[in-house]
Write a protein that holds these residues in place. Structure first.
Motif, PDB file in Angstrom:
ATOM      1  N   ASN A  13      34.897   7.504  17.784  1.00 14.61           N
ATOM      2  CA  ASN A  13      35.085   5.467  17.003  1.00 14.61           C
ATOM      3  C   ASN A  13      33.733   5.747  16.816  1.00 14.61           C
ATOM      4  N   VAL A  14      32.706   6.594  16.350  1.00 11.74           N
ATOM      5  CA  VAL A  14      31.289   6.297  16.242  1.00 11.74           C
ATOM      6  C   VAL A  14      31.107   6.095  14.214  1.00 11.74           C
ATOM      7  N   ALA A  15      30.979   4.444  14.176  1.00  7.75           N
ATOM      8  CA  ALA A  15      30.519   4.630  12.837  1.00  7.75           C
ATOM      9  C   ALA A  15      29.194   2.931  12.711  1.00  7.75           C
ATOM     10  N   VAL A  16      29.066   3.455  11.604  1.00 12.67           N
ATOM     11  CA  VAL A  16      28.326   2.421  11.904  1.00 12.67           C
ATOM     12  C   VAL A  16      28.326   1.608  10.016  1.00 12.67           C
ATOM     13  N   LEU A  17      28.421   0.315   9.177  1.00 13.81           N
ATOM     14  CA  LEU A  17      29.132   0.251   8.851  1.00 13.81           C
ATOM     15  C   LEU A  17      27.872   0.328   7.466  1.00 13.81           C
ATOM     16  N   ARG A  39      22.682   1.263   8.313  1.00 17.89           N
ATOM     17  CA  ARG A  39      22.909   3.074   8.082  1.00 17.89           C
ATOM     18  C   ARG A  39      21.867   3.713   7.670  1.00 17.89           C
ATOM     19  N   ARG A  40      20.857   4.437   9.003  1.00 18.70           N
ATOM     20  CA  ARG A  40      19.797   5.173   8.630  1.00 18.70           C
ATOM     21  C   ARG A  40      18.428   4.001   9.421  1.00 18.70           C
ATOM     22  N   ARG A  41      18.582   3.261  10.049  1.00 20.33           N
ATOM     23  CA  ARG A  41      17.983   1.981  10.807  1.00 20.33           C
ATOM     24  C   ARG A  41      17.715   2.177  12.496  1.00 20.33           C
ATOM     25  N   GLY A  42      18.990   3.515  12.754  1.00 14.82           N
ATOM     26  CA  GLY A  42      18.164   3.681  14.020  1.00 14.82           C
ATOM     27  C   GLY A  42      19.593   3.004  14.682  1.00 14.82           C
ATOM     28  N   LEU A  43      20.434   2.392  14.421  1.00  7.07           N
ATOM     29  CA  LEU A  43      21.896   2.047  15.631  1.00  7.07           C
ATOM     30  C   LEU A  43      22.425   3.224  15.695  1.00  7.07           C
ATOM     31  N   LEU A  44      23.130   3.923  15.765  1.00  8.16           N
ATOM     32  CA  LEU A  44      23.835   5.588  16.200  1.00  8.16           C
ATOM     33  C   LEU A  44      23.297   5.627  17.147  1.00  8.16           C
ATOM     34  N   THR A  45      21.034   6.124  16.828  1.00  7.55           N
ATOM     35  CA  THR A  45      20.593   6.594  17.523  1.00  7.55           C
ATOM     36  C   THR A  45      20.471   5.916  19.207  1.00  7.55           C
ATOM     37  N   ARG A  46      20.472   4.684  18.742  1.00  4.48           N
ATOM     38  CA  ARG A  46      20.858   2.917  19.889  1.00  4.48           C
ATOM     39  C   ARG A  46      21.855   3.983  21.131  1.00  4.48           C
ATOM     40  N   ALA A  88      31.941  14.575  12.544  1.00  2.00           N
ATOM     41  CA  ALA A  88      32.711  14.343  11.409  1.00  2.00           C
ATOM     42  C   ALA A  88      31.736  15.093  10.292  1.00  2.00           C
ATOM     43  N   GLU A  89      30.339  15.624  10.614  1.00  2.00           N
ATOM     44  CA  GLU A  89      29.095  16.022   9.503  1.00  2.00           C
ATOM     45  C   GLU A  89      28.693  16.982  10.939  1.00  2.00           C
ATOM     46  N   ALA A  90      28.027  17.793  10.589  1.00  2.00           N
ATOM     47  CA  ALA A  90      27.301  18.811  11.214  1.00  2.00           C
ATOM     48  C   ALA A  90      25.902  18.403  11.833  1.00  2.00           C
ATOM     49  N   GLY A 113      23.342  17.117  16.639  1.00  2.00           N
ATOM     50  CA  GLY A 113      21.942  17.853  17.099  1.00  2.00           C
ATOM     51  C   GLY A 113      20.748  17.398  17.833  1.00  2.00           C
ATOM     52  N   ARG A 114      20.734  16.470  17.178  1.00  2.00           N
ATOM     53  CA  ARG A 114      19.229  15.568  17.766  1.00  2.00           C
ATOM     54  C   ARG A 114      19.529  15.354  18.573  1.00  2.00           C
ATOM     55  N   PHE A 115      21.210  15.108  19.334  1.00  2.00           N
ATOM     56  CA  PHE A 115      21.009  13.922  20.774  1.00  2.00           C
ATOM     57  C   PHE A 115      21.654  15.447  21.490  1.00  2.00           C
TER      58      PHE A 115
HETATM   59  C1  LIG Z   1      32.475  11.443  17.102  1.00  2.00           C
HETATM   60  C2  LIG Z   1      32.799  10.962  16.244  1.00  2.00           C
HETATM   61  O1  LIG Z   1      33.608   9.541  15.712  1.00  2.00           O
HETATM   62  S1  LIG Z   1      32.460  11.515  14.317  1.00  2.00           S
HETATM   63  C3  LIG Z   1      32.312  10.088  12.887  1.00  2.00           C
HETATM   64  C4  LIG Z   1      30.908   9.502  13.114  1.00  2.00           C
HETATM   65  N1  LIG Z   1      30.992   8.916  11.539  1.00  2.00           N
HETATM   66  C5  LIG Z   1      30.693   8.532  10.649  1.00  2.00           C
HETATM   67  O2  LIG Z   1      30.762   9.714  10.359  1.00  2.00           O
HETATM   68  C6  LIG Z   1      31.839   7.943   9.535  1.00  2.00           C
HETATM   69  C7  LIG Z   1      30.329   7.095   8.444  1.00  2.00           C
HETATM   70  N2  LIG Z   1      28.777   7.721   9.038  1.00  2.00           N
HETATM   71  C8  LIG Z   1      28.627   6.408   9.809  1.00  2.00           C
HETATM   72  O3  LIG Z   1      28.683   5.352  10.688  1.00  2.00           O
HETATM   73  C9  LIG Z   1      26.686   6.375   9.904  1.00  2.00           C
HETATM   74  O4  LIG Z   1      26.483   7.427   8.725  1.00  2.00           O
HETATM   75  C10 LIG Z   1      26.442   7.682  11.381  1.00  2.00           C
HETATM   76  C11 LIG Z   1      27.312   6.866  12.126  1.00  2.00           C
HETATM   77  C12 LIG Z   1      27.145   9.418  11.072  1.00  2.00           C
HETATM   78  C13 LIG Z   1      25.093   7.911  11.739  1.00  2.00           C
HETATM   79  O5  LIG Z   1      24.403   5.981  11.815  1.00  2.00           O
HETATM   80  P1  LIG Z   1      23.560   5.855  11.536  1.00  2.00           P
HETATM   81  O6  LIG Z   1      23.390   4.735  12.413  1.00  2.00           O
HETATM   82  O7  LIG Z   1      23.207   5.480   9.502  1.00  2.00           O
HETATM   83  O8  LIG Z   1      22.163   6.914  12.037  1.00  2.00           O
HETATM   84  P2  LIG Z   1      20.824   6.147  12.622  1.00  2.00           P
HETATM   85  O9  LIG Z   1      20.028   5.660  11.569  1.00  2.00           O
HETATM   86  O10 LIG Z   1      20.575   5.714  13.836  1.00  2.00           O
HETATM   87  O11 LIG Z   1      20.318   7.945  12.219  1.00  2.00           O
HETATM   88  C14 LIG Z   1      19.911   8.771  13.260  1.00  2.00           C
HETATM   89  C15 LIG Z   1      19.411  10.231  12.697  1.00  2.00           C
HETATM   90  O12 LIG Z   1      20.328  11.076  11.738  1.00  2.00           O
HETATM   91  C16 LIG Z   1      20.230  11.240  10.330  1.00  2.00           C
HETATM   92  N3  LIG Z   1      21.248  11.084  10.428  1.00  2.00           N
HETATM   93  C17 LIG Z   1      22.453   9.978  10.051  1.00  2.00           C
HETATM   94  N4  LIG Z   1      23.243  10.374  10.148  1.00  2.00           N
HETATM   95  C18 LIG Z   1      23.418  11.290   8.961  1.00  2.00           C
HETATM   96  C19 LIG Z   1      24.009  12.308   8.210  1.00  2.00           C
HETATM   97  N5  LIG Z   1      25.734  11.851   7.831  1.00  2.00           N
HETATM   98  N6  LIG Z   1      24.528  13.595   7.691  1.00  2.00           N
HETATM   99  C20 LIG Z   1      22.647  13.483   8.278  1.00  2.00           C
HETATM  100  N7  LIG Z   1      21.930  13.269   8.809  1.00  2.00           N
HETATM  101  C21 LIG Z   1      22.244  12.051   9.786  1.00  2.00           C
HETATM  102  C22 LIG Z   1      19.271   9.738  10.158  1.00  2.00           C
HETATM  103  O13 LIG Z   1      18.433  10.597   8.958  1.00  2.00           O
HETATM  104  C23 LIG Z   1      18.621  10.155  11.452  1.00  2.00           C
HETATM  105  O14 LIG Z   1      17.266  11.098  11.175  1.00  2.00           O
HETATM  106  P3  LIG Z   1      15.979  10.759  12.107  1.00  2.00           P
HETATM  107  O15 LIG Z   1      16.190  10.842  13.207  1.00  2.00           O
HETATM  108  O16 LIG Z   1      14.945  12.102  11.406  1.00  2.00           O
HETATM  109  O17 LIG Z   1      15.339   9.677  11.337  1.00  2.00           O
END
Ligand SMILES: CC(=O)SCCNC(=O)CCNC(=O)[C@H](O)C(C)(C)COP(=O)(O)OP(=O)(O)OC[C@H]1O[C@@H](n2cnc3c(N)ncnc32)[C@H](O)[C@@H]1OP(=O)(O)O
Length: 423
Positions: A90-94, A98-105, A127-129, A133-135
């Motif tokens: 259930n990982v999701a950011v609205l 997005r792309r402000r580091g919320l998933l990272t935190r 959901a996406e490849a 990897g960065r984590f």
């Molecule tokens: C385990 C699961 O639940 S899988 C399901 C994951 N959720 C989804 O796919 C739903 C739709 N997507 C999302 O909700 C969001 O885009 C998320 C959760 C995938 C990413 O959340 P964000 O808060 O945008 O990620 P955050 O800003 O922390 O990004 C961290 C890094 O990952 C990269 N990144 C984030 N999403 C993606 C992506 N889809 N593809 C490639 N790179 C990505 C960012 O560019 C960033 O890179 P950097 O560290 O080099 O700057």
């Protein structure tokens, strides 16, 4: 020039564990993040219980704009040991945040929690490849399947052992009763498999309705071995079709779990024996399932378009994870693991003696044989990748001449990993 200023990460979004009264908003945020109507949240996420201290939310004021859930799970590793695992879902950011580091935190917080609890690995279905990897996660199992042209298959061979048992069609109540035991036996023999929580069975068998899974009600078949013990459960639906007056129906396998290959063979035989069915589609089959070899013409089974990585694994405690596994040959290798987050960084000596269990210990003073990132170790761990292939892709560095050739057979596995269950 005019420019629009969007909010940034520094605008006060807080990442924290949610309270129970925030749970409905959290579920609605998961739904929106997954592009589903928030109004469906209560129905679609009925299987997710409120768990204090395990549901992370990112809050912009009182709006929930990010979600992540961790729950205790386990994973079977080569040799049959079952390791505790932090399962992340259930990982999701609205889209607005997005792309402000919320998933990272959220991910840093979740992995730090898992390490503190002593969970040696974390797992998730990506959901996406490009994201995990960065984590420190690496793709560890694959998803693939077959589309079988039944008339071309020329029949299916039923091994002698499979003839001693019997297949019977069962109702949902029987499936709910025997399913957990069959799945438990299955996942204990299959590296990469995870347990199904009780809510899985309640959802699958309609005690909890699932809008996608239950239209229409599927067929269910159990295989009982010669002693009457249920060792396989098959769930399928049939899409009835006729072409020019001839039957042309498709049987779609929704779920097939078995305690052994005998039960698999018997249930594949059932799939190919249903009258009016000319195509059998199974999108999620174990990589070492003998299915194509059972067919009169194995080429009648073509790979489906579903073929991608599935379960991703992140090692948090290298000695615990590597000690739990079995190794097919004796040997010793010192691996230098790189890990940006620090959880798994260091040098580790893996020793598999000719007799007795393997051991992995810290070896910071020793010269390393190989260097790799923790995400690469995650891909190697269950045997889904080989050292030779990873080295060919530039993901493993050989630090001592000949080390790769010595370590490659050590890390191979007799059964390729598979995880049929999403979470
Ligand atoms: C385990 C699961 O639940 S899988 C399901 C994951 N959720 C989804 O796919 C739903 C739709 N997507 C999302 O909700 C969001 O885009 C998320 C959760 C995938 C990413 O959340 P964000 O808060 O945008 O990620 P955050 O800003 O922390 O990004 C961290 C890094 O990952 C990269 N990144 C984030 N999403 C993606 C992506 N889809 N593809 C490639 N790179 C990505 C960012 O560019 C960033 O890179 P950097 O560290 O080099 O700057």
């Amino acid at each position: 020039m005019n420019s629009t200023r969007f909010a940034t990460a520094t605008d006060g979004v807080a990442v924290r564990y949610i309270t129970e009264d925030e749970f409905p908003r959290w579920k609605a945020a998961v739904q929106v993040g997954f592009l589903r109507p928030p109004a469906d949240a209560a129905d679609r996420m009925r299987h997710v219980p409120y768990s204090p201290g395990r549901l992370l939310g990112a809050f912009d004021g009182d709006r929930c704009v990010g979600t992540a859930r961790g729950f205790p799970s386990a994973i079977t590793v080569p040799g049959g040991a079952v390791l505790p695992a932090d399962a992340i879902a259930n990982v999701a950011v609205l889209p607005t945040h997005r792309r402000r580091g919320l998933l990272t935190r959220m991910m840093r917080r979740e992995l730090a929690g898992a390490a503190e609890r002593g969970e040696p690995v974390a797992i998730l279905v990506a959901a996406e490849a490009g994201v995990y990897g960065r984590f420190g996660f690496g793709p560890a199992t694959r998803l693939s399947g077959y589309r079988i042209a039944v008339p071309r298959a020329g029949g299916i061979r039923l091994p002698e052992a499979a003839r001693r048992g019997r297949v019977e069609l069962v109702d949902t109540e029987t499936a709910a009763r025997v399913g957990p035991g069959v799945h438990d036996a299955f996942r204990r023999r299959q590296p990469g498999a995870v347990p199904r929580p009780p809510a899985w069975w309640r959802t699958d068998t309609g005690v909890l309705r699932h809008p996608l899974r239950h239209t229409p009600e599927p067929f269910r078949a159990v295989y009982r071995d010669a002693g009457g013990t249920p060792t396989g459960l098959l769930t399928y639906r049939v899409e009835e079709a006729w072409e020019g007056g001839l039957p042309a129906s498709r049987l779609v396998v929704l779920d097939l779990v078995t305690a052994d290959w005998t039960a698999s063979a018997a249930l594949w035989h059932h799939c190919l024996s249903v009258d009016w069915v000319t195509t059998v589609v199974a999108d999620n089959v174990a990589p070492d399932d003998p299915l194509p070899l059972l067919l009169g013409d194995p080429r009648a089974a073509r790979a489906t378009e579903v073929d991608c990585d599935f379960l991703w694994l992140r090692i948090l405690d290298v000695p615990a994870a590597l000690t739990a596994r079995r190794y097919p040959v004796p040997g010793r290798v010192v691996i230098e693991v790189e890990d940006r987050s620090g959880h798994a960084a260091g040098r580790f000596a893996l020793e598999s003696p000719p007799d007795g269990a393997a051991r992995c210990d810290r070896a910071d003073g020793e010269r390393a044989d190989l260097r790799l990132d923790v995400s690469v170790l995650g891909s190697l761990y269950l045997g889904g990748e080989t050292l030779a292939r990873l080295e060919a892709a530039g993901l493993v560095e050989e630090l001592r001449p000949g080390a790769l050739g010595r370590a490659d057979p050590l890390l191979r596995t007799p059964l390729r990993p598979w995880c049929p269950d999403g979470f």
